[in-house]
Write a protein that holds these residues in place. Structure first.
Motif, mmCIF file in Angstrom:
data_model
loop_
_atom_site.group_PDB
_atom_site.id
_atom_site.type_symbol
_atom_site.label_atom_id
_atom_site.label_comp_id
_atom_site.label_asym_id
_atom_site.label_seq_id
_atom_site.Cartn_x
_atom_site.Cartn_y
_atom_site.Cartn_z
ATOM 1 N N ASP A 1 17.197 6.231 7.652
ATOM 2 C CA ASP A 1 17.359 4.843 7.215
ATOM 3 C C ASP A 1 16.237 3.909 7.673
ATOM 4 N N VAL A 2 15.154 4.455 8.213
ATOM 5 C CA VAL A 2 14.015 3.636 8.643
ATOM 6 C C VAL A 2 12.806 3.966 7.776
ATOM 7 N N TYR A 3 12.146 2.909 7.290
ATOM 8 C CA TYR A 3 10.981 3.062 6.424
ATOM 9 C C TYR A 3 9.742 2.464 7.095
ATOM 10 N N ARG A 4 8.627 3.130 6.903
ATOM 11 C CA ARG A 4 7.337 2.584 7.309
ATOM 12 C C ARG A 4 6.705 1.923 6.102
ATOM 13 N N PRO B 1 -3.355 -6.362 16.141
ATOM 14 C CA PRO B 1 -4.087 -7.425 15.431
ATOM 15 C C PRO B 1 -5.463 -6.998 14.958
ATOM 16 N N THR B 2 -6.003 -5.914 15.502
ATOM 17 C CA THR B 2 -7.329 -5.456 15.084
ATOM 18 C C THR B 2 -7.292 -4.577 13.840
ATOM 19 N N GLU B 3 -6.109 -4.149 13.420
ATOM 20 C CA GLU B 3 -5.994 -3.306 12.230
ATOM 21 C C GLU B 3 -6.144 -4.138 10.957
ATOM 22 N N GLN B 4 -6.702 -3.536 9.936
ATOM 23 C CA GLN B 4 -6.889 -4.246 8.671
ATOM 24 C C GLN B 4 -5.587 -4.437 7.921
ATOM 25 N N ASN B 5 -4.706 -3.435 7.938
ATOM 26 C CA ASN B 5 -3.441 -3.522 7.229
ATOM 27 C C ASN B 5 -2.310 -3.854 8.198
ATOM 28 N N ILE B 6 -1.213 -4.344 7.642
ATOM 29 C CA ILE B 6 -0.027 -4.713 8.414
ATOM 30 C C ILE B 6 1.018 -3.608 8.260
ATOM 31 N N GLU B 7 1.564 -3.170 9.387
ATOM 32 C CA GLU B 7 2.589 -2.122 9.371
ATOM 33 C C GLU B 7 3.933 -2.706 9.812
ATOM 34 N N LEU B 8 4.993 -2.328 9.100
ATOM 35 C CA LEU B 8 6.356 -2.728 9.440
ATOM 36 C C LEU B 8 7.235 -1.490 9.536
ATOM 37 N N HIS B 9 8.278 -1.555 10.362
ATOM 38 C CA HIS B 9 9.327 -0.531 10.415
ATOM 39 C C HIS B 9 10.632 -1.216 10.029
ATOM 40 N N ILE B 10 11.156 -0.873 8.878
ATOM 41 C CA ILE B 10 12.341 -1.564 8.348
ATOM 42 C C ILE B 10 13.515 -0.603 8.295
ATOM 43 N N GLN B 11 14.576 -0.969 9.001
ATOM 44 C CA GLN B 11 15.806 -0.181 8.939
ATOM 45 C C GLN B 11 16.665 -0.731 7.811
ATOM 46 N N ALA B 12 16.946 0.106 6.843
ATOM 47 C CA ALA B 12 17.680 -0.328 5.649
ATOM 48 C C ALA B 12 18.860 0.592 5.424
ATOM 49 N N SER B 13 19.848 0.474 6.287
ATOM 50 C CA SER B 13 21.079 1.239 6.101
ATOM 51 C C SER B 13 21.935 0.556 5.036
ATOM 52 N N VAL C 1 0.825 -1.199 0.000
ATOM 53 C CA VAL C 1 0.000 0.000 0.000
ATOM 54 C C VAL C 1 0.863 1.255 0.000
ATOM 55 N N ASP C 2 1.930 1.244 0.825
ATOM 56 C CA ASP C 2 2.755 2.455 0.946
ATOM 57 C C ASP C 2 4.118 2.100 1.526
ATOM 58 N N VAL C 3 5.140 2.779 1.046
ATOM 59 C CA VAL C 3 6.487 2.740 1.624
ATOM 60 C C VAL C 3 6.930 4.181 1.796
ATOM 61 N N SER C 4 7.135 4.603 3.037
ATOM 62 C CA SER C 4 7.505 5.994 3.297
ATOM 63 C C SER C 4 8.683 6.046 4.261
ATOM 64 N N SER C 5 9.463 7.102 4.139
ATOM 65 C CA SER C 5 10.647 7.270 4.974
ATOM 66 C C SER C 5 10.275 7.902 6.312
ATOM 67 N N SER D 1 20.441 -7.089 3.005
ATOM 68 C CA SER D 1 19.198 -7.850 2.917
ATOM 69 C C SER D 1 17.991 -6.956 3.143
ATOM 70 N N ALA D 2 18.072 -6.060 4.134
ATOM 71 C CA ALA D 2 16.955 -5.149 4.386
ATOM 72 C C ALA D 2 16.786 -4.164 3.238
ATOM 73 N N GLN D 3 17.905 -3.688 2.666
ATOM 74 C CA GLN D 3 17.820 -2.771 1.535
ATOM 75 C C GLN D 3 17.189 -3.455 0.332
ATOM 76 N N LYS D 4 17.481 -4.748 0.159
ATOM 77 C CA LYS D 4 16.886 -5.503 -0.940
ATOM 78 C C LYS D 4 15.368 -5.606 -0.755
ATOM 79 N N VAL D 5 14.920 -5.776 0.492
ATOM 80 C CA VAL D 5 13.489 -5.838 0.774
ATOM 81 C C VAL D 5 12.825 -4.506 0.436
ATOM 82 N N ILE D 6 13.432 -3.407 0.865
ATOM 83 C CA ILE D 6 12.867 -2.079 0.583
ATOM 84 C C ILE D 6 12.805 -1.841 -0.924
ATOM 85 N N ASP D 7 13.857 -2.207 -1.633
ATOM 86 C CA ASP D 7 13.854 -2.046 -3.090
ATOM 87 C C ASP D 7 12.712 -2.834 -3.733
ATOM 88 N N ALA D 8 12.505 -4.062 -3.238
ATOM 89 C CA ALA D 8 11.447 -4.901 -3.804
ATOM 90 C C ALA D 8 10.069 -4.339 -3.482
#
Length: 334
Positions: free
Chosen positions: A114-117, A154-166, A106-110, A171-178
């Motif tokens: 180096d941390v993305y939501r 668990p009650t939210e409809q969407n899943i939120e992650l905080h990914i640090q991709a320095s 749905v969204d990738v925001s800074s 591996s984390a940077q590859k996930v953010i790129d994907a």
């Protein structure tokens, strides 16, 4: 019926909560943060069905006692004694078997340098059940799974992650790129036993380092939807002020939530030794003056931080079983 509160235990999960005599069991379970399936709340859909194993219960629709061994609808049942119910739809921590899902990005925001939501949508969200504080894996083609705490309730409809991709964490940077370039991603969840199945009866101490804050956000968001009334204290450690990427959110919790306190622990900018900041975080927690015999601790961070904190708190009087962290599972001491 008065204000008497009865203990209700679900089997086989062992999950427990309290129900007042003037409340239906479904509402009491929801108030404790326990996710019992339901749709209609009037005894028709039968999704909240359970079987009475022991105790005295009343059918609130016809005002008749429910025999032991009989099935009941929790939305139409009141407790008149301590109850034991059989309900397979409620799982204990770690007993929800991980399943594979395809999620839409749905969204990738800074959030900072180096941390993305990341916000993900599961087309089959109703099929997913997880507990606050659990984590998932992002599975990219031809790559090892990457594990991240779920930052949403668990009650939210969407899943939120905080990914640090320095830059050094390829591996984390590859996930953010994907995630940035793709429309969907393969997930496996839930994982982890360091979570909340229901609102605890003790005060909570939450200790996070870096993006360990994501797990704490899931716990706090979950508790906000329950009747939890115990004090909650959050310690968040970071190397620099700019690393505390959602500090304003934690400060807002402190203003909005009764009994919630937030203490940031930021290392000196001139000191780049992370282990030193771990010690600083542990010292701050120890100085909080909590009653270590009556508190539940959730910790998220590196194995060094978690084990240093655990040893210090157990020495101070914390029962070992009151210390919860995924590190104890994925990086056990030899």
């Amino acid at each position: 019926m008065g204000n008497k509160r009865w203990r209700v235990c679900f089997e086989p999960s062992g999950v427990q909560f309290f129900a007042a005599a003037d409340a239906d069991l479904l509402s009491a379970a929801a108030s404790a943060g326990i996710a019992v399936p339901f749709a209609c709340k009037n005894g028709v859909c039968e999704l909240c069905e359970a079987r009475l194993l022991s105790g005295t219960a009343l059918n609130t629709r016809n005002q008749q006692m429910i025999p032991v061994g009989a099935r009941l609808m929790m939305c139409r049942t009141a407790a008149l004694d301590h109850l034991e119910l059989e309900i397979s739809a409620v799982m204990a921590a770690g007993n929800n078997q991980p399943r594979k899902f395809q999620a839409n990005v749905v969204d990738v925001s800074s959030l900072n340098h180096d941390v993305y939501r990341v916000e993900l949508q599961l087309p089959r969200r109703r099929e997913l059940s997880f507990h606050a504080g659990q984590y998932l894996s992002v599975n990219l083609p031809d790559a090892e799974p990457c594990y991240f705490s779920i930052a949403s309730s668990p009650t939210e409809q969407n899943i939120e992650l905080h990914i640090q991709a320095s830059p050094e964490w390829l591996s984390a940077q590859k996930v953010i790129d994907a995630l940035t370039s793709g429309e969907s991603v393969n997930l496996e969840l839930p994982h982890g036993k360091a979570c909340l199945v229901c609102a605890p009866e003790k005060p909570l101490l939450l200790v996070a380092a870096g993006t360990g804050f994501a797990q704490m956000k899931s716990l706090v968001d979950y508790l906000r939807g329950t009747s939890f009334a115990q004090p909650v204290k959050l310690f968040w450690g970071a190397r620099r002020h700019e690393d505390m990427y959602l500090r304003s959110m934690a400060l807002q919790w402190e203003q909005d939530l009764p009994g919630f306190t937030f203490q940031p622990v930021v290392g000196g900018d001139e000191d780049s030794e992370w282990s030193g900041h771990h010690d600083q975080l542990v010292r701050a927690v120890l100085a909080s003056g909590m009653d270590w015999s009556n508190v539940e601790v959730h910790a998220s961070g590196s194995p060094t931080m978690v084990y240093t904190l655990m040893d210090a708190l157990v020495d101070a009087g914390l029962p070992p079983e009151a210390f919860l962290s995924d590190v104890l599972e994925y990086a056990p001491r030899s």
